[in-house]
Design an enzyme around this catalytic site. Structure first.
Site, PDB file in Angstrom:
ATOM      1  N   GLN A  41       1.805  42.685  16.273  1.00  0.00           N
ATOM      2  CA  GLN A  41       0.968  41.759  15.504  1.00  0.00           C
ATOM      3  C   GLN A  41       1.734  40.476  15.184  1.00  0.00           C
ATOM      4  O   GLN A  41       1.137  39.466  14.840  1.00  0.00           O
ATOM      5  CB  GLN A  41       0.506  42.424  14.204  1.00  0.00           C
ATOM      6  CG  GLN A  41      -0.493  43.563  14.436  1.00  0.00           C
ATOM      7  CD  GLN A  41      -1.014  44.201  13.168  1.00  0.00           C
ATOM      8  OE1 GLN A  41      -0.929  45.413  13.007  1.00  0.00           O
ATOM      9  NE2 GLN A  41      -1.577  43.419  12.255  1.00  0.00           N
ATOM     10  N   ARG A  71      -5.634  46.845   6.545  1.00  0.00           N
ATOM     11  CA  ARG A  71      -6.797  46.061   6.157  1.00  0.00           C
ATOM     12  C   ARG A  71      -6.866  45.845   4.643  1.00  0.00           C
ATOM     13  O   ARG A  71      -7.894  46.096   4.018  1.00  0.00           O
ATOM     14  CB  ARG A  71      -8.059  46.767   6.621  1.00  0.00           C
ATOM     15  CG  ARG A  71      -9.084  45.755   7.047  1.00  0.00           C
ATOM     16  CD  ARG A  71     -10.139  46.359   7.895  1.00  0.00           C
ATOM     17  NE  ARG A  71     -10.938  45.264   8.449  1.00  0.00           N
ATOM     18  CZ  ARG A  71     -11.625  45.337   9.548  1.00  0.00           C
ATOM     19  NH1 ARG A  71     -11.618  46.417  10.245  1.00  0.00           N
ATOM     20  NH2 ARG A  71     -12.329  44.313   9.966  1.00  0.00           N
ATOM     21  N   CYS A  72      -5.753  45.390   4.072  1.00  0.00           N
ATOM     22  CA  CYS A  72      -5.811  45.191   2.637  1.00  0.00           C
ATOM     23  C   CYS A  72      -4.747  44.239   2.135  1.00  0.00           C
ATOM     24  O   CYS A  72      -4.266  44.368   1.015  1.00  0.00           O
ATOM     25  CB  CYS A  72      -5.656  46.493   1.909  1.00  0.00           C
ATOM     26  SG  CYS A  72      -4.000  47.080   2.049  1.00  0.00           S
ATOM     27  N   GLU A 118     -10.034  41.538   5.887  1.00  0.00           N
ATOM     28  CA  GLU A 118      -9.632  42.633   5.013  1.00  0.00           C
ATOM     29  C   GLU A 118     -10.609  42.899   3.891  1.00  0.00           C
ATOM     30  O   GLU A 118     -10.654  44.009   3.364  1.00  0.00           O
ATOM     31  CB  GLU A 118      -8.285  42.284   4.375  1.00  0.00           C
ATOM     32  CG  GLU A 118      -7.228  42.049   5.412  1.00  0.00           C
ATOM     33  CD  GLU A 118      -5.863  42.030   4.795  1.00  0.00           C
ATOM     34  OE1 GLU A 118      -5.724  41.385   3.759  1.00  0.00           O
ATOM     35  OE2 GLU A 118      -4.981  42.663   5.335  1.00  0.00           O
TER      36      GLU A 118
HETATM   37  N1  PCD Z   1     -14.216  32.101   7.059  1.00  0.00           N
HETATM   38  C1  PCD Z   1     -13.963  32.809   8.176  1.00  0.00           C
HETATM   39  C2  PCD Z   1     -12.890  33.754   8.158  1.00  0.00           C
HETATM   40  C3  PCD Z   1     -12.624  34.446   9.294  1.00  0.00           C
HETATM   41  N2  PCD Z   1     -13.373  34.268  10.393  1.00  0.00           N
HETATM   42  C4  PCD Z   1     -13.031  35.024  11.634  1.00  0.00           C
HETATM   43  O1  PCD Z   1     -12.898  36.391  11.344  1.00  0.00           O
HETATM   44  C5  PCD Z   1     -11.739  36.943  12.020  1.00  0.00           C
HETATM   45  C6  PCD Z   1     -10.700  37.520  10.987  1.00  0.00           C
HETATM   46  O2  PCD Z   1     -10.115  36.450  10.285  1.00  0.00           O
HETATM   47  P1  PCD Z   1      -9.066  36.617   9.129  1.00  0.00           P
HETATM   48  O3  PCD Z   1      -9.712  37.250   7.940  1.00  0.00           O
HETATM   49  O4  PCD Z   1      -8.387  35.338   8.950  1.00  0.00           O
HETATM   50  O5  PCD Z   1      -8.046  37.736   9.634  1.00  0.00           O
HETATM   51  P2  PCD Z   1      -6.935  37.625  10.807  1.00  0.00           P
HETATM   52  O6  PCD Z   1      -5.646  37.194  10.216  1.00  0.00           O
HETATM   53  O7  PCD Z   1      -7.485  36.925  11.959  1.00  0.00           O
HETATM   54  O8  PCD Z   1      -6.863  39.145  11.221  1.00  0.00           O
HETATM   55  C7  PCD Z   1      -6.137  40.056  10.431  1.00  0.00           C
HETATM   56  C8  PCD Z   1      -7.129  41.105   9.846  1.00  0.00           C
HETATM   57  O9  PCD Z   1      -8.048  41.515  10.863  1.00  0.00           O
HETATM   58  C9  PCD Z   1      -8.848  42.670  10.555  1.00  0.00           C
HETATM   59  N3  PCD Z   1      -9.861  42.835  11.513  1.00  0.00           N
HETATM   60  C10 PCD Z   1      -9.604  43.485  12.724  1.00  0.00           C
HETATM   61  N4  PCD Z   1     -10.521  43.453  13.675  1.00  0.00           N
HETATM   62  C11 PCD Z   1     -10.275  44.069  14.838  1.00  0.00           C
HETATM   63  N5  PCD Z   1     -11.240  44.079  15.810  1.00  0.00           N
HETATM   64  N6  PCD Z   1      -9.079  44.697  15.110  1.00  0.00           N
HETATM   65  C12 PCD Z   1      -8.117  44.728  14.161  1.00  0.00           C
HETATM   66  O10 PCD Z   1      -6.972  45.305  14.424  1.00  0.00           O
HETATM   67  C13 PCD Z   1      -8.353  44.152  12.916  1.00  0.00           C
HETATM   68  N7  PCD Z   1      -7.401  44.188  11.895  1.00  0.00           N
HETATM   69  C14 PCD Z   1      -7.859  43.879  10.562  1.00  0.00           C
HETATM   70  C15 PCD Z   1      -6.687  43.555   9.688  1.00  0.00           C
HETATM   71  S1  PCD Z   1      -5.803  44.820   9.039  1.00  0.00           S
HETATM   72 MO1  PCD Z   1      -3.737  43.964   8.314  1.00  0.00          MO
HETATM   73  O11 PCD Z   1      -2.913  43.929   9.751  1.00  0.00           O
HETATM   74  O12 PCD Z   1      -3.519  45.622   7.597  1.00  0.00           O
HETATM   75  O13 PCD Z   1      -2.610  43.255   7.148  1.00  0.00           O
HETATM   76  S2  PCD Z   1      -5.101  42.009   8.324  1.00  0.00           S
HETATM   77  C16 PCD Z   1      -6.345  42.284   9.348  1.00  0.00           C
HETATM   78  C17 PCD Z   1     -11.130  35.806  12.831  1.00  0.00           C
HETATM   79  O14 PCD Z   1     -11.625  35.867  14.144  1.00  0.00           O
HETATM   80  C18 PCD Z   1     -11.679  34.567  12.160  1.00  0.00           C
HETATM   81  O15 PCD Z   1     -11.742  33.486  12.958  1.00  0.00           O
HETATM   82  C19 PCD Z   1     -14.437  33.360  10.414  1.00  0.00           C
HETATM   83  O16 PCD Z   1     -15.130  33.228  11.414  1.00  0.00           O
HETATM   84  N8  PCD Z   1     -14.706  32.628   9.289  1.00  0.00           N
HETATM   85 CU   LIG Z   2      -2.264  46.557   1.168  1.00  0.00          CU
END
Ligand code: PCD
Ligand SMILES: [Cu+]
Length: 806
Positions: free
Chosen positions: A237, A384-385, A760
């Site tokens: 990433q 995702r937070c 997120e």
């Molecule tokens: N106002 C606005 C905002 C936003 N957007 C869009 O929506 C998306 C997202 O963005 P953002 O919120 O800025 O974010 P980024 O930096 O790009 O990415 C990161 C995130 O992203 C989510 N989502 C998703 N989806 C998918 N399909 N796969 C994946 O793996 C994933 N991962 C998850 C996670 S866990 Mo961490 O790493 O735990 O810290 S952190 C995270 C991109 O395409 C953009 O451009 C729009 O349209 N408008």
């Molecule tokens: Cu977190």
């Protein structure tokens, strides 16, 4: 001049710029099986590496015998910690300032820890080799419960640092203690509690879970002895960070390391950190002179690479009888497993957990977090937070519901009463953040009207009465959640990774025919950056999105960037795109002025080119300007049309949302049905509404999984009992509810296009909505808090405990 007369609307539509539901361009290759993932990298003579892993969660290693393994046909090498010591790589630094064993050095600290790396001509031979390695273990007492980690007689896990009084984040209180982090005003908060009319206190735990992306973590390392260059294809990433880390620990000059992150099958935070597999594959390639591939299987992914959460939050709120909050006090016990390998910006040992005051105007607050070691896998990624924000949102959203229950107030009313008001932004929170913008009342009221909240409460009251009369065995819960996210790490003043400021970057180069390429420091894992980044450029530069190619993930060509996680790409890189585009546009304006023989100031921008003010027929399109940039640049001006921007954001962005979950639970079986789920998100300016909707659907599905069953659970002996998809809940289309999405737009005042992150948010807001629905359903039976995950069995147990089942 263009002969075909086109309307402004047509010209604008042709761009497919910001606000357009442009179809995802990457899906053409994904839906035809033409994606290029790490496992698709197949090099001549490529070898395969795989790990011998420990069945014990805590044990001393008495001996490792590789002889039999080396006799297995196809096995070429077996690496152990002793071999890695020769190149000073038996341990590696973590992103959190700790060190982590690459291969077990004298002992193992969690089940499935990497013990030896077997390199063979194919995966099957490697597997045979693994079975032939003989390891003699001596079991040690196991520490599973974080609440006992600092007991006087607790087994000491990290013998390497047992006498160290200070860790990366200050003093340590016990050999199993990692750090204590405090924020806020303790005295003021204690005073608020001392004179409070009403208080609540509850231990709210957010269990351990795992991002489990579709594609596991993997890499191919290829060392070229002649050139002294190392090329790594990997599921990264943050490719540039990986390159810098490899340069620092392997002592290979950074320009001789090529890191390439090809297509990625989901990241969700799992692919931010550095894992032993990367180091071992690189060393194996250097040793054998051949490319080496390492691919995790599902069990390895779930049990050894970064987990998420595992926060135990003792939460106290002080309030007046009328329901005005006056203080918040939270203590967190953070279970970090065997090594502190949390992926947070360096100065933030508990991420941005101090956003825990949420959307409410708390006059004072105090937070203390203790991080401890246990015999569990290391990690602690966002999943995702955005850096522990989901833990914080869960903590405060559950806390507000518990307070509402104690006051006999409606949870939505309590929230409305305590929201930060629109006119209070920019708002300084008691725990130190400056919220850039928000309009919480509008969003909350829109949610309440759309779902007919009052009507739902009336229905609930009737159903409860019917339940008490014995006419139904179903109970109904309404889960309200109002979250404030904090995304866009981050300003260099307080955010860095290993000392590198968390800016991000974009380089735009326009070609003579009016097409171009944008290269980015971010890396999409499925988010659709190739689609959305081109849309920003389309609007900024008047070039159709289809004529812009977006390239990410190759450290040789991309400008340095900190990568994609914590929903930072839109707030940081999205801003860099606009800034780079504006630099290009400034030069384009000079060229247009020259071509039209007027002063620059006499020009105005019009969708896809410059027009002479007052003389609308005198116009140069960006296409004309691109050609002129290479064909007839103004005297004294360099040819070409390109620019790069490294954007250091002045602040984070603060997306928010109002969610509601309506749930029915059958008390005799614990089976729940999500009748309705409504999610209103405000992520400021919306780049691509269709992608946003997809992001929200995905995040809600993950929130549903976590709240309703997904868990990495250990038994008392330290065995992982949910290490495969047999037991780790991944919802399919069958279980997943229908999602209703909605939005308001409150642009970020400091972001060049006003956009905030969104990826997120649905997880941050979703988990409390589900959990509050379950808790709300049971509340009239006398319950205040039921621990997640709320699977059928736990619901049934709760019903039994509360006397709903005879
Ligand atoms: N106002 C606005 C905002 C936003 N957007 C869009 O929506 C998306 C997202 O963005 P953002 O919120 O800025 O974010 P980024 O930096 O790009 O990415 C990161 C995130 O992203 C989510 N989502 C998703 N989806 C998918 N399909 N796969 C994946 O793996 C994933 N991962 C998850 C996670 S866990 Mo961490 O790493 O735990 O810290 S952190 C995270 C991109 O395409 C953009 O451009 C729009 O349209 N408008
Ligand atoms: Cu977190």
């Amino acid at each position: 001049m263009n002969e075909i007369i086109v309307t402004r609307e047509q010209r604008e539509a042709k761009l497919e710029g910001m606000g357009c539901k442009r179809k995802r361009v990457e899906d053409i290759r994904f839906t035809q099986g033409k994606g290029n993932y790490v496992d698709d990298v197949k090099l001549p003579g490529m070898l395969h590496g795989d790990f011998v892993r420990s069945p014990y969660p805590h044990a001393r290693i008495k001996s490792i015998d590789k002889d039999k393994a080396l006799k297995v046909p196809g096995v070429l090498a077996v690496l152990t910690a002793e071999d890695l010591k020769g190149v000073n790589l038996a341990w590696m630094p973590t992103l959190a300032g700790d060190v982590q064993m690459v291969l077990a050095d004298g002992k193992v600290l969690f089940q499935n820890q990497e013990v030896a790396f077997v390199v063979a001509t194919d995966r099957y031979a490697a597997d045979d080799g693994i079975n032939a390695v003989e390891v003699e273990y001596e079991a040690l007492p196991v520490l599973v419960d974080p609440f006992h980690s600092m007991d006087a007689d607790a087994p000491i896990l990290r013998e390497d640092i047992k006498d160290k009084k200070d860790g990366a984040h200050g003093p340590r209180k016990h050999p199993n203690h990692i750090f204590e982090w405090t924020v806020g005003d303790k005295d003021l908060t204690d005073a608020a509690f001392a004179k409070a009319e009403v208080t609540i206190k509850e231990l709210i735990s957010y269990h351990r879970t795992h991002p489990s992306p579709l594609e596991t973590c993997q890499c191919v390392c290829s060392f070229d002895k002649v050139k002294g260059e190392l090329t790594i294809w990997g599921t990264f990433q943050a490719p540039h960070v990986i390159r810098t880390v490899v340069a620092l620990i392997a002592k290979i000059p950074e320009h001789k390391i090529h890191v390439i992150a090809p297509d990625i099958g989901g990241g969700f935070g799992n692919k931010v950190g550095a894992y032993p597999g990367y180091i071992c594959a690189a060393v194996a390639s250097i040793v054998t002179g051949k490319p080496v591939k390492w691919v995790e299987d599902r069990i390895e992914n779930l049990t050894s690479t970064s987990f998420a959460r595992d926060y135990h939050m003792t939460t106290e709120i002080a309030a007046t009888k009328e329901g005005k909050v006056t203080g918040l006090r939270v203590h967190v016990l953070a279970d970090h497993g065997a090594f502190d390998a949390c992926a947070d910006p360096s100065k933030w040992p508990a991420g941005f957990f101090n956003i825990v005051t949420g959307s409410y105007d708390f006059p004072t607050a105090h937070l203390a977090v203790d991080g401890v070691y246990t015999n569990k896998a290391p990690g602690g990624v966002a999943y995702r937070c955005s850096f522990r924000v989901t833990e914080a949102a869960y903590c405060i959203e559950r806390g507000m519901d518990i307070l509402a229950q104690k006051l006999g107030m409606d949870p939505a009313e309590l929230r409305l009463k305590n929201f930060i008001k629109a006119e209070q932004f920019p708002y300084h929170s008691a725990l130190g953040w400056e919220y850039d913008s928000g309009d919480y009342h509008t969003a909350m009221r829109k949610m309440m009207e759309t779902v007919d909240y009052a009507g739902l409460r009336r229905e609930q009251a009737e159903r409860r009465a019917a339940f008490k009369r014995g006419e139904t065995r179903e109970i109904m819960g309404l889960g309200v959640s109002f979250f404030t996210e904090i995304v866009g790490a981050g300003p260099s003043k307080n955010c860095d990774i290993l000392g590198i400021a968390m800016f991000d970057s974009c380089e735009i180069r326009l070609h003579p025919t009016g097409a171009g390429i944008a290269r980015m420091g971010t890396k999409s894992q499925g988010q659709g950056h190739e689609t959305t980044w081109a849309q920003i450029i389309a609007t900024e530069l008047g070039i159709p999105a289809d004529d812009i190619m977006v390239e990410e993930g190759n450290t040789d060509t991309a400008p340095y960037g900190l990568g994609t996680y914590g929903s930072r790409s839109t707030p940081v890189a999205g801003a860099a795109i606009a800034m780079a585009a504006r630099k290009v546009k400034a030069k384009a304006q000079m060229i247009a002025a020259y071509l039209l023989e007027v002063h620059e100031d006499d020009l105005e921008w019009d969708i896809d080119g410059f027009r002479v003010k007052g003389l609308p027929e005198r116009f140069k399109s960006m296409k004309d300007i691109c050609w002129a940039a290479y064909n007839s640049p103004p005297p004294g001006l360099e040819p070409g049309l390109e620019a790069v921007s490294y954007y250091d954001p002045p602040n984070m962005t603060y997306p928010f949302g109002a969610y509601l979950c309506v749930m029915d639970i059958d008390v005799d079986t614990g089976v729940y049905k999500v009748r309705r789920f409504y999610a209103l998100d405000d992520c400021g300016t919306r780049i691509n509404p269709m992608i946003i909707e997809g992001q929200v659907h995905g995040g809600l599905t993950e929130a549903f999984a976590i709240a309703m069953g997904q868990e990495i659970r250990y038994d008392n002996d330290g065995n992982v009992v949910t290490g495969s998809f047999m037991d780790f809940f991944i919802p399919t289309a069958v279980e997943t509810p229908h999602w209703e999405t909605d939005f308001t737009v409150t642009p970020s005042p400091h972001h060049p296009i006003g956009a905030k992150g969104v990826g997120e948010s649905p997880n941050v807001g979703g988990v409390p909505a589900f959990s509050n629905a379950v808790n709300d359903a049971f509340s009239f039976l006398g319950s205040t808090h039921i621990q997640m995950p709320h699977d059928f069995w736990r619901n049934w147990q709760a019903a039994k405990r509360l006397g709903a089942i005879a």
